[in-house]
Enzyme design. Sequence first.
Site, PDB file in Angstrom:
ATOM      1  N   ASP A  17       0.825  -1.204   0.000  1.00  0.00           N
ATOM      2  CA  ASP A  17       0.000   0.000   0.000  1.00  0.00           C
ATOM      3  C   ASP A  17       0.870   1.269   0.000  1.00  0.00           C
ATOM      4  O   ASP A  17       0.613   2.218  -0.726  1.00  0.00           O
ATOM      5  CB  ASP A  17      -0.922  -0.034   1.222  1.00  0.00           C
ATOM      6  CG  ASP A  17      -1.932   1.087   1.192  1.00  0.00           C
ATOM      7  OD1 ASP A  17      -2.686   1.154   0.214  1.00  0.00           O
ATOM      8  OD2 ASP A  17      -1.934   1.907   2.134  1.00  0.00           O
TER       9      ASP A  17
ATOM     10  N   LYS B  44       1.465   4.246  -2.835  1.00  0.00           N
ATOM     11  CA  LYS B  44       1.288   5.682  -2.560  1.00  0.00           C
ATOM     12  C   LYS B  44       2.505   6.489  -2.993  1.00  0.00           C
ATOM     13  O   LYS B  44       2.369   7.527  -3.630  1.00  0.00           O
ATOM     14  CB  LYS B  44       1.022   5.899  -1.069  1.00  0.00           C
ATOM     15  CG  LYS B  44      -0.364   5.438  -0.649  1.00  0.00           C
ATOM     16  CD  LYS B  44      -0.526   5.551   0.849  1.00  0.00           C
ATOM     17  CE  LYS B  44      -1.903   5.105   1.283  1.00  0.00           C
ATOM     18  NZ  LYS B  44      -1.994   4.922   2.728  1.00  0.00           N
TER      19      LYS B  44
END
Length: 815
Positions: free
Chosen positions: A678, A682
Amino acid sequence: MRILKFGGTSVANATNINLVIEIICQKNKKEKLAVVVSALSGVTDLLLLASSKASAKDRSYEAVFDNLQTKHNQTIIDLIANEKQIAIQSIIDKQLVQLKTLLDGCFLLGELSPRTKDSIAAFGELLSAQIIAYALQNKIPNSTFKDSRELIKTDTAFGKGVVDFESTNKLIKSYFDNQTKDVVILPGFIASSIDGNTTTLGRGGSDYSAAIIANGIHADELEIWTDVNGMYTAHPKLVKQAQPIQTISYQEAMELSHFGAKVLYPPTIQPVLQSNIPIWIKNTFDSEAYGTYISNHPEQSSNPIKGISHIDNISLLTLEGSGMIGVTGSSKRLFEVLSQKDINVIFITQASSEHSICIGIQNQDADLAKQEIDAAFSIEISQNKIDPTTLEKNLCIVALVGENMKNHQGLSGKMFSTLGKNNVNIRAIAQGASERNISVVINENDVKKALNTLHERFFEVNTKQLNLFVMGVGNVGEKFIDQIYQQRKYLKEYLKLNVRTIALSNSRKMIFNEDGIPLSNWKTEIESGEETNIDTFIAKAKELNLRNSIFVDITANSDIAAVYGQFLKQSIAVVTCNKIACSSQYDNYKNLKELSRKYNAPFLFETNVGAGLPIIDTLKNLIASGDKVHKIQAVLSGSLNFIFNNFSANFNFHDVVKEAGIQGFTEPDPKIDLSGVDVARKILILIRESGYQMEIEDITNNSFLPEACMKTTNSNDFFESLITHASHFKNLLEEANEKESRLKFVATFENGKANVGLQFIPKESPFYNLEGKDNIVQFYTDRYADQPLLIKGAGAGAAVTASGIFADVIRIGNV
Ligand code: ADP
Ligand code: ASP
Ligand code: MG
């Protein structure tokens, strides 16, 4: 004297006719009246249907006749007292027999001449006027019926007779000069030729009849009573926000009606304009409403646009070729052919190069027109000097109308850009020399969107409608809907945004409502929706074709991320908190950005990084203003931060992970957070938004998870392996304590390289005191070289993510 005209809906049945009689009685208290009436609603259509069926030897014309008979008989029964019905019934019966004889004749001969067609169509007004005149006797005994055929004279152009004003005016004058009746009821629409045959004045022609009579007797005013509150700024059935125009000039009203505002039959203005008789358009069903006043002196308004009208069923014919340049007479030949075949040209444009002429005509004339023009230019076509005409059907003309447009610059620019922003393709443009009108030809499917978006641009400057198609109403989605619902008044009042939710979908069900889903009760409603299907969802958004449409993806689903392009290509904006698209292959990310630019549809994903924190927007502004990012250092996982901030000697690591999930701080699949994927996504998005090209594989992921945890394939196994490796996590914590540091999962981009991983952060670092589920980002740029630009705050949680999505929606509204 005053002339009143009542349209088909106003006299549709006994209830409505009683309203009409009431209005007549009121008006008659002050002055004498001539009252022109239409056929009962739908009757002219039925008469024409019966006649065409009969002439096509289709016996079902008899059923249509029966329907007509019943309609009139029922009206008599409902309208007139029992004892008085016989007299009028016998008059109507006699005429129905005549009608039936004419229809039978058509059937036997298998033929329908224009003359016979007019004789048949005339029955609608003849019957209605006699019934109404008879009923009115009861209230105003000194009233009478007069057959307009004895007053209005036309040539023999059956179907649309050309009025002979000289004889007509004489006949009208001499009749009314000697008239002692208080009210005269006349049938609209019908007239007669000099040789005494029945003619008609064209569909919708009762308005014209009334204007002809008004002109003949120099009436004080003409009142057109219909079923709406006047002439509206746009077709009221297609544009809900349309408003009645209070005052308007003859020319503007004529232009609007010519371009499709059906409320007034276009030729109506001409006779009253000559004698300067004002027209009131009034509503039979709301007689107190102001209506529209048409005259030579309308009130000045600051808006140069008076109304927007449109004509459906248009075809564009283009005649093109080098053979037309400098050759005089090509246009003349073209228009001659069309006029010989009685084809009405509604729209013309010619490029100044004279290389092509483009005309707009009705769909029904299109094939014949093409055939005739190609035949007329066959020699030039065979010599390749001119191309065979190209024909495009199913188009629509939209026109902006206003006398004052000539004094304002940039209106056409506004019109085109408004349409362009909403993906309405303009096929042709024309502006009349009077500058009272700018017309465009567009696809028929776009007409409702075009009218509404233009109406919003020119008449509702204050509010803009946003139409949301929301996919995913879980934790974050629910909060987002709550915010939209709670803020609706604020948005309208302060931001002038009317945000409507047109579609809502969760993984099982979806619901649609073109007028906006009432958000007070969406949870119950969605349960009665249809089964969720992304293709149907997309098809529906396309089909509704609403202006300022926004697709909002609040899922974490890769199938949904794969369809953004389909929305953008329809000029539907995309707002998403789903990171999958922007962190997928660089080419896909780039393609979506390009589609967004090409179709003028924003693609916003602020919540992809740092939930509601304004990280991407800030970055965009830095880049747009010419800054360059050299280094990024960030803690981008609210979930990991929450987990490591709460992980202490008193708790097991897996319990803290579980708690983070319960509180909604992790992805639905926590492994995506813990594995570092994740965070990698980002930082990748930030790197790309900074203008660098990178793939997810280029990012070094120094995972802190033992290999066995990484290898698990489902949530349960993942949790099990966290439990099994509890000591591994404890060791990490102990090491941090020993080093007097804290565990933070940091993402770094420097010198074109990126990595993510767990770090021991010493006390002096600004990252050390990052509490709870906060995020922090440091941008080192040309301008922020020594001290980085720092953004810090809550970086996870349903409410902040929802507010980030909300902010993206508002950004689109403010464009
Ligand atoms: P009548 O039977 O009274 O002559 P029409 O059906 O001919 O009535 O005309 C009224 C209708 O015109 C309205 O019901 C409305 O749907 C339609 N219309 C189209 N454009 C406009 C407009 N710009 N303003 C008002 N009405 C319009
Ligand atoms: N009855 C005619 C029509 O339907 C004329 C009118 O209503 O104005 O076209
Ligand atoms: Mg009408």
